[in-house]
Write an enzyme that holds these catalytic residues in place. Structure first.
Site, short mmCIF file in Angstrom:
data_model
loop_
_atom_site.label_atom_id
_atom_site.label_comp_id
_atom_site.label_asym_id
_atom_site.label_seq_id
_atom_site.Cartn_x
_atom_site.Cartn_y
_atom_site.Cartn_z
N CYS A 7 -2.84 31.04 33.57
CA CYS A 7 -3.35 30.87 32.31
C CYS A 7 -3.09 32.01 31.35
O CYS A 7 -3.71 33.01 31.63
CB CYS A 7 -4.75 30.32 32.33
N ASP A 28 -2.13 24.84 26.98
CA ASP A 28 -0.71 25.39 27.66
C ASP A 28 0.16 24.19 27.60
O ASP A 28 -0.31 23.11 28.13
CB ASP A 28 -1.09 25.71 29.04
CO CO Z 1 -3.98 28.07 30.00
#
Ligand code: CO
Length: 225
Positions: free
Chosen positions: A115, A58
């Protein structure tokens, strides 16, 4: 002609939107040289990081920045959902190099709330090839299904983000790499942390695992260890 001009505009726009990265790089390198003149000469000779970071890909969770470390101070592996699988040669190779060659003192498995990989693992729909990767996270959800099904959707999502960190950390400790290192007395602490996108804070999920005994203790006390 309009079509060609339109395409040219697009190509020029794309060139401009990427070119500033190269300019940023030159500015950054110059400012580093100004503040630490020997920075690149020293670092180009060798790296000697004390930490291995295994985190999510990310873009909002950049390893170096959030723990305030400079280039050369942290070895990094990132993938979707900070997964550690014993069949992933990429992750295992990073871990082996970090433990056996760089001799890092700490391995940090860091997940994050919000997430996308964890959310996708909870959804009952197709996302493409990545579904095969997300099965690693779904296995974590299945093994803690009793705890998770008792929660409302948002707390369940947050909790799976946490449980996934703890499970992937356990996988690190179960690799032959870490097991062998501990057996020969090499000091390695394996940490499980989670990052909040909302305030930028890291949280330690449980105390670090530092040897085979601490791994077994966690196993006995809590399946998610
Ligand atoms: Co993530």
């Amino acid at each position: 002609m309009v079509g060609v001009a339109g395409r040219l505009d697009k190509i020029l726009h794309n060139m401009c939107s990427i070119h500033h990265l190269l300019q940023n790089n030159r500015d950054w390198a110059q400012s580093m040289r100004e503040s630490v003149p020997e920075f690149f000469t020293k670092l180009s000779g060798q790296q000697n990081p004390e930490y291995l970071w295994i985190g999510c890909s990310d873009s909002r969770v950049p390893a170096n920045e959030i723990v305030g470390l400079m280039p050369g101070e942290i070895f990094v592996h990132r993938n979707v959902g900070n997964v550690v699988s014993p069949s992933d040669l990429n992750c295992l190779s990073v871990l082996q190099y970090a433990v056996d060659i760089l001799k890092v003192k700490h391995v940090i498995v860091c997940g994050h709330y919000g997430c996308g990989g964890v959310r996708a693992a909870l959804e009952d729909k197709r996302h493409g090839l990545i579904d095969n990767w997300l099965r690693h996270i779904q296995a974590v959800a299945r093994s803690s299904s009793r705890e998770l099904t008792g929660l409302a959707p948002e707390p369940r999502y947050d909790r799976l983000c946490e449980l996934n960190v703890l499970a992937q950390r356990r996988h690190v400790c179960e690799t032959t790499i870490v097991q062998d290192a501990w057996s020969r007395g090499q000091e390695i602490s394996v940490h499980g942390w989670i990052y909040s996108l909302k305030d930028g804070h890291l949280k330690e999920l449980s105390k670090p695992l530092v040897n085979l005994r601490s791994l077994e203790e966690v196993f006995q006390n809590c399946a998610s260890g």
